[in-house]
Design an enzyme around this catalytic site. Structure first.
Site, PDB file in Angstrom:
ATOM      1  CB  THR A   1      -0.940   0.036   1.225  1.00  0.00           C
ATOM      2  OG1 THR A   1      -0.178   0.297   2.417  1.00  0.00           O
ATOM      3  CG2 THR A   1      -1.685  -1.277   1.366  1.00  0.00           C
ATOM      4  N   GLY A   2       0.397   2.320  -0.606  1.00  0.00           N
ATOM      5  CA  GLY A   2       1.189   3.540  -0.688  1.00  0.00           C
ATOM      6  C   GLY A   2       2.468   3.333  -1.471  1.00  0.00           C
TER       7      GLY A   2
ATOM      8  CB  SER B   1       5.839   8.540  -4.233  1.00  0.00           C
ATOM      9  OG  SER B   1       4.983   8.725  -3.113  1.00  0.00           O
ATOM     10  N   GLY B   2       8.140   7.452  -2.744  1.00  0.00           N
ATOM     11  CA  GLY B   2       8.848   7.338  -1.478  1.00  0.00           C
ATOM     12  C   GLY B   2       9.339   5.948  -1.145  1.00  0.00           C
TER      13      GLY B   2
ATOM     14  CE1 TYR C   1       3.095   9.580   9.910  1.00  0.00           C
ATOM     15  CE2 TYR C   1       4.695   9.928  11.660  1.00  0.00           C
ATOM     16  CZ  TYR C   1       4.367   9.390  10.438  1.00  0.00           C
ATOM     17  OH  TYR C   1       5.295   8.649   9.743  1.00  0.00           O
TER      18      TYR C   1
END
Length: 360
Positions: A17-18, A21-22, A203
């Site tokens: 997931t995600g 990028s990065g 967060y």
């Protein structure tokens, strides 16, 4: 795009997931660099334009790779449920589920606290963890959940629950691998307020809850062959990092990089690049999950000379709190699914009402 039928024999099936990028994209690149033909890779992303670009970049380096895309927004209950159904249609097994998607919305940088810490003994820890200098402003999703909580944590929990048929098998093991953070602080978490509605560090709270949840998942799923681990990527320069000080011109970040490189001589947590930050994620791919410590967080580390390695460090968690969180999540799962069904019934009633009668 061609998808492999669930009836075909698969080697390693990996969902990230995600992944557009990065650290998520860097992990995918590292996985394909090790094994292109024996890997089925699925990028689960909410922005499909960026996902397509990521897939194209991976295929340009690895033309023979099998890279599929999956649309999923972990902040949306319906999106997660739809994506999970799609995964179960495509695959009859899932070997690795990397739970990497995450957000830190509208980060507020405390300049006064920063300069105070800059000339103190905790300067390295401040840079590495952001403790004391970062707060965020959260918002509520259409499902009525706090956005950071839903995106970083609960959406992933729901995904795991929905994917049990392809994750849990008696004759093999599967791995859940969470991207946590050094910003996961017990002080930011409250079991009576798991969504962090009343705080300013959603967060940090979500990442600490990630550590707790991973422990609980091992308690409940290890007997079914499913194992959970968490990693910390270190201090990495990604879009999330740049968003902390969005008003800074690009050249300021360029000027800061030599400072970060200098700091890395004194701490191995400054991994800096997504490639380095993905070290622990990649390392766990090669491990026997049964040999891993469920109470350890696996840290991506980079030496001053640029060598990458992984080191486990004990997490500040306890079994009692992790079990309480797990039970809270199970109840929340029941609640959100019930609410979703009621919305769907209401929508169908409005849609099928005879003309002129309207809806009740």
């Amino acid at each position: 795009m061609q998808f492999v039928s669930s009836s075909e024999k698969m080697n390693k099936v990996v969902l990230v997931t995600g992944a557009n990028s990065g650290i998520g994209l860097a992990l995918c690149e590292r996985l394909l660099s090790q094994d292109t033909e024996g890997l089925q890779l699925c990028l689960a992303c909410r922005n499909m334009r960026r996902a397509q670009a990521a897939r194209s970049a991976l295929l340009s380096s690895h033309p023979a790779a099998q890279v599929a895309l999956l649309h999923m927004d972990t902040s949306s209950i319906q999106s997660v449920l739809t994506a999970a159904r799609e995964v179960k249609l495509r695959y009859n097994r899932l070997d690795y589920l990397y739970l990497n998607a995450g957000i830190m919305p509208d980060p507020q940088f405390d300049v006064k606290a920063f300069f105070k810490g800059l000339f103190s003994s905790r300067v390295v820890a401040m840079f590495a963890t952001g403790e004391g200098i970062l707060t965020q402003k959260d918002c509520v999703t259409p499902d009525g959940l706090q956005e950071v909580f839903a995106t970083n944590l609960f959406g992933h929990f729901l995904l795991i629950r929905e994917l049990e048929p392809v994750l849990c098998h008696a004759d093999r093991t599967s791995q859940l691998i969470w991207t946590s953070s050094s910003n996961a602080h017990r002080s930011a978490f409250n079991c009576e307020d798991v969504q962090h509605r009343r705080g300013t560090q959603p967060y940090s709270s979500s990442k600490y809850a990630t550590d707790l949840l991973s422990l609980a998942l091992n308690t409940h799923y290890n007997k079914q062959g499913l194992y959970s681990s968490v990693i910390c990527p270190g201090f990495v320069m990604t879009s999330l990092t740049y968003s902390i000080l969005p008003s800074l011109p690009a050249f300021i970040w360029t000027l800061l990089m030599p400072v970060f490189w200098l700091i890395r001589l004194f701490t191995n947590t400054f991994t800096l690049s997504p490639y380095n930050g993905a070290e622990a994620l990649f390392w766990l791919f090669k491990q026997n999950p049964e040999s891993l410590d469920p109470r350890a967080k696996y840290h991506s580390l980079t030496s001053g000379l640029g060598s990458n390695y992984t080191q486990p460090l004990q997490m500040d968690i306890d079994l009692e709190t992790s079990e309480a969180l797990y039970e809270t999540f199970l109840q929340l799962e029941r609640d959100v699914k019930k609410k979703l069904k009621e919305k769907q019934k209401e929508s169908q009633h409005v849609h099928y009402s005879p003309a002129g009668l309207g809806s009740s």
